[in-house]
Write an enzyme that holds these catalytic residues in place. Structure first.
Site, PDB file in Angstrom:
ATOM      1  N   CYS A 114       1.174   8.360 -18.586  1.00 32.12           N
ATOM      2  CA  CYS A 114       2.549   7.900 -18.855  1.00 32.12           C
ATOM      3  C   CYS A 114       2.791   7.630 -20.342  1.00 32.12           C
ATOM      4  O   CYS A 114       3.938   7.538 -20.777  1.00 32.12           O
ATOM      5  CB  CYS A 114       2.844   6.650 -18.046  1.00 32.12           C
ATOM      6  SG  CYS A 114       2.454   6.855 -16.307  1.00 32.12           S
ATOM      7  N   HIS A 255       8.481   2.272 -20.447  1.00 35.10           N
ATOM      8  CA  HIS A 255       8.071   3.221 -19.407  1.00 35.10           C
ATOM      9  C   HIS A 255       8.696   2.794 -18.075  1.00 35.10           C
ATOM     10  O   HIS A 255       8.746   1.611 -17.749  1.00 35.10           O
ATOM     11  CB  HIS A 255       6.548   3.246 -19.299  1.00 35.10           C
ATOM     12  CG  HIS A 255       6.071   4.120 -18.189  1.00 35.10           C
ATOM     13  ND1 HIS A 255       6.553   5.388 -17.996  1.00 35.10           N
ATOM     14  CD2 HIS A 255       5.182   3.893 -17.176  1.00 35.10           C
ATOM     15  CE1 HIS A 255       5.973   5.915 -16.926  1.00 35.10           C
ATOM     16  NE2 HIS A 255       5.144   5.029 -16.415  1.00 35.10           N
ATOM     17  N   ASN A 285       8.822   6.806 -11.001  1.00 33.57           N
ATOM     18  CA  ASN A 285       7.930   6.942 -12.152  1.00 33.57           C
ATOM     19  C   ASN A 285       7.624   8.433 -12.364  1.00 33.57           C
ATOM     20  O   ASN A 285       6.964   9.044 -11.533  1.00 33.57           O
ATOM     21  CB  ASN A 285       6.648   6.144 -11.868  1.00 33.57           C
ATOM     22  CG  ASN A 285       5.652   6.195 -13.017  1.00 33.57           C
ATOM     23  OD1 ASN A 285       5.820   6.971 -13.966  1.00 33.57           O
ATOM     24  ND2 ASN A 285       4.609   5.391 -12.927  1.00 33.57           N
TER      25      ASN A 285
HETATM   26  N1  COA Z   1       5.919   0.263   2.253  1.00 31.58           N
HETATM   27  C1  COA Z   1       5.676  -0.822   3.002  1.00 31.58           C
HETATM   28  N2  COA Z   1       4.590  -1.591   2.844  1.00 31.58           N
HETATM   29  C2  COA Z   1       3.707  -1.246   1.895  1.00 31.58           C
HETATM   30  C3  COA Z   1       3.897  -0.115   1.079  1.00 31.58           C
HETATM   31  C4  COA Z   1       5.055   0.658   1.287  1.00 31.58           C
HETATM   32  N3  COA Z   1       5.340   1.746   0.544  1.00 31.58           N
HETATM   33  N4  COA Z   1       2.859  -0.015   0.216  1.00 31.58           N
HETATM   34  C5  COA Z   1       2.038  -1.050   0.483  1.00 31.58           C
HETATM   35  N5  COA Z   1       2.557  -1.784   1.504  1.00 31.58           N
HETATM   36  C6  COA Z   1       1.996  -2.988   2.110  1.00 31.58           C
HETATM   37  C7  COA Z   1       0.518  -3.118   1.878  1.00 31.58           C
HETATM   38  O1  COA Z   1      -0.190  -2.380   2.847  1.00 31.58           O
HETATM   39  C8  COA Z   1       0.310  -4.589   2.000  1.00 31.58           C
HETATM   40  O2  COA Z   1       0.277  -4.932   3.342  1.00 31.58           O
HETATM   41  P1  COA Z   1      -0.761  -6.038   3.865  1.00 31.58           P
HETATM   42  O3  COA Z   1      -0.395  -7.286   3.146  1.00 31.58           O
HETATM   43  O4  COA Z   1      -0.496  -6.055   5.333  1.00 31.58           O
HETATM   44  O5  COA Z   1      -2.106  -5.514   3.495  1.00 31.58           O
HETATM   45  C9  COA Z   1       1.595  -5.190   1.422  1.00 31.58           C
HETATM   46  O6  COA Z   1       2.561  -4.124   1.464  1.00 31.58           O
HETATM   47  C10 COA Z   1       1.445  -5.674  -0.011  1.00 31.58           C
HETATM   48  O7  COA Z   1       0.791  -4.669  -0.750  1.00 31.58           O
HETATM   49  P2  COA Z   1       0.375  -4.903  -2.226  1.00 31.58           P
HETATM   50  O8  COA Z   1      -0.368  -3.706  -2.740  1.00 31.58           O
HETATM   51  O9  COA Z   1      -0.252  -6.257  -2.376  1.00 31.58           O
HETATM   52  O10 COA Z   1       1.809  -4.946  -2.916  1.00 31.58           O
HETATM   53  P3  COA Z   1       2.168  -5.339  -4.385  1.00 31.58           P
HETATM   54  O11 COA Z   1       3.079  -6.510  -4.382  1.00 31.58           O
HETATM   55  O12 COA Z   1       0.991  -5.380  -5.321  1.00 31.58           O
HETATM   56  O13 COA Z   1       3.051  -4.084  -4.832  1.00 31.58           O
HETATM   57  C11 COA Z   1       2.934  -2.112  -6.145  1.00 31.58           C
HETATM   58  C12 COA Z   1       2.453  -2.822  -4.895  1.00 31.58           C
HETATM   59  C13 COA Z   1       2.274  -0.742  -6.206  1.00 31.58           C
HETATM   60  C14 COA Z   1       4.448  -1.954  -6.082  1.00 31.58           C
HETATM   61  C15 COA Z   1       2.546  -2.962  -7.389  1.00 31.58           C
HETATM   62  O14 COA Z   1       1.194  -3.334  -7.326  1.00 31.58           O
HETATM   63  C16 COA Z   1       2.802  -2.244  -8.663  1.00 31.58           C
HETATM   64  O15 COA Z   1       3.925  -1.956  -9.007  1.00 31.58           O
HETATM   65  N6  COA Z   1       1.748  -1.979  -9.457  1.00 31.58           N
HETATM   66  C17 COA Z   1       1.874  -1.235 -10.668  1.00 31.58           C
HETATM   67  C18 COA Z   1       1.863   0.207 -10.326  1.00 31.58           C
HETATM   68  C19 COA Z   1       2.356   1.101 -11.420  1.00 31.58           C
HETATM   69  O16 COA Z   1       3.397   0.853 -11.966  1.00 31.58           O
HETATM   70  N7  COA Z   1       1.590   2.125 -11.699  1.00 31.58           N
HETATM   71  C20 COA Z   1       1.930   3.097 -12.649  1.00 31.58           C
HETATM   72  C21 COA Z   1       1.603   2.609 -14.015  1.00 31.58           C
HETATM   73  S1  COA Z   1       1.940   3.832 -15.170  1.00 31.58           S
END
Ligand code: COA
Length: 328
Positions: A114, A255, A285
């Protein structure tokens, strides 16, 4: 004195097909409420079958060239930043060179996820500063839909396809120019975000093809934490080097990965929300393309005007980060 370098034109291209969060909920166990509240994304674009990264890149580049007034034949350098190349070799930039008819340009790709567009900006800027090249075309282009695991709801909801481009040349008297750039890498964190298969470490074979290893894999929470710190530091670095105060910044283009990351950065940079550019609700993204698309949208919708000071800041797999301060 090194040449000052300006952005003479920008362009972007998004594939026609829109995939909404509701569309995704028919593929994996997810819903609009979860995706929007955690990321700010409502929909993303998906390239057509037969539409490759080089096609997206070419269309964005054509628009940037047109705006710059520089014909393709006068481009000396083409850098395509991508993690989703048409082919492992040759570089996607070579296909773009041919498509544009930019026959005198040296063309190569860089892989900085990115942060790639801003890495490309720094490389091209240096080349023009030294007088090695006159006119450069930098492109961020991705067909991420070809590299996500469509069974993995934790990643497939986040990404989209698209391309953005900019033409760089020597700045003339009285024109704006790139004030400062910063790029960095932390190779200790390669495990946080990667595409494990398809390379020499794990070539795709008949035996492992079904495991989906040539798809993005991510530890989202860890990535989130690093993203905020690295982007804040990198943005502050270019703000300091350019001698800017927060109140002088007309627009920050971060970003476009997650609106919660963007909000966290805005708060730490002390820049009000109305001066933070956000379009990820429309595109998700798009990795290396995201800042390039956002820059073009900000430019073409009049959000940035000559003389404005803008900050771009990115973060991605590697881990990599990058920032640029520009007087438009
Ligand atoms: N829809 C519904 N539920 C989902 C899901 C989806 N698309 N993806 C994950 N879940 C669930 C998980 O399974 C988890 O369930 P559980 O509690 O029963 O295990 C719950 O939602 C929470 O998941 P978690 O991974 O803890 O969520 P989070 O609050 O960390 O959010 C992201 C996940 C990916 C949105 C977040 O971590 C994020 O934005 N990270 C940065 C990623 C990024 O920007 N990457 C690119 C960088 S260039």
């Amino acid at each position: 004195m090194p040449n000052a370098v300006t952005i003479a034109g920008t362009g972007s291209y998004l594939p026609e097909k829109v995939m909404t969060n509701d569309d995704l909920s028919k593929i994996v166990d997810t819903n609009d409420e979860w995706i929007f509240s955690r990321t700010g994304i409502r929909e993303r674009r998906i390239a057509a079958e037969g539409e490759f990264t080089s096609h997206l890149a070419t269309k964005a580049a054509e628009k940037a060239l047109e705006q710059s007034g520089i014909p393709a034949e006068e481009i000396d350098l083409i850098i395509v930043a991508t993690i989703t190349p048409d082919t492992l070799t040759p570089a996607t930039a070579c296909y773009v060179q041919e498509n544009l008819g930019a026959s005198k340009a040296v063309a190569f790709d860089i892989s900085a996820a990115c942060s790639g567009f801003l890495y490309a900006m720094k490389i091209a800027k240096r080349m023009i500063e030294t007088g090695a090249f006159e006119n450069a075309l930098i492109i961020g282009a991705e067909k991420l839909s070809a590299f996500v695991n469509w069974n993995d709801r934790t990643t497939c909801v986040l990404f989209g396809d698209g391309a953005g481009a900019a033409v760089l040349r020597k700045s003339e008297e009285g024109e704006g120019h790139i004030l400062a750039t910063d790029i960095g890498t932390d190779g200790r964190q390669t495990h946080l975000l990667n595409i494990p298969g398809g390379g020499s470490a794990c070539p795709t074979t008949i035996e492992n093809a079904a495991e989906g290893l040539a798809a993005l894999s991510m530890l989202g929470k860890e990535v989130f934490k690093h993203a905020v710190t690295r982007m804040k530091n990198s943005a502050n670095e270019v703000i300091a080097r350019a001698g800017l105060k927060p109140e002088e910044i007309a627009l920050v283009i971060p970003h476009q990965a997650n609106v919660r990351i963007i909000d966290a950065i805005a708060a730490r940079l002390d820049v009000p929300n109305d001066r933070i550019f956000v379009n990820l609700h429309k595109y998700g993204n798009t990795s290396a393309a995201a800042i390039a698309i956002a820059l073009d949208e900000a430019n073409r919708t009049g959000k940035i005007k000559p003389g404005d000071k803008i900050i771009m800041v990115a973060f991605g797999a590697g881990l990599t980060w990058a920032a640029a301060a520009i007087e438009w």
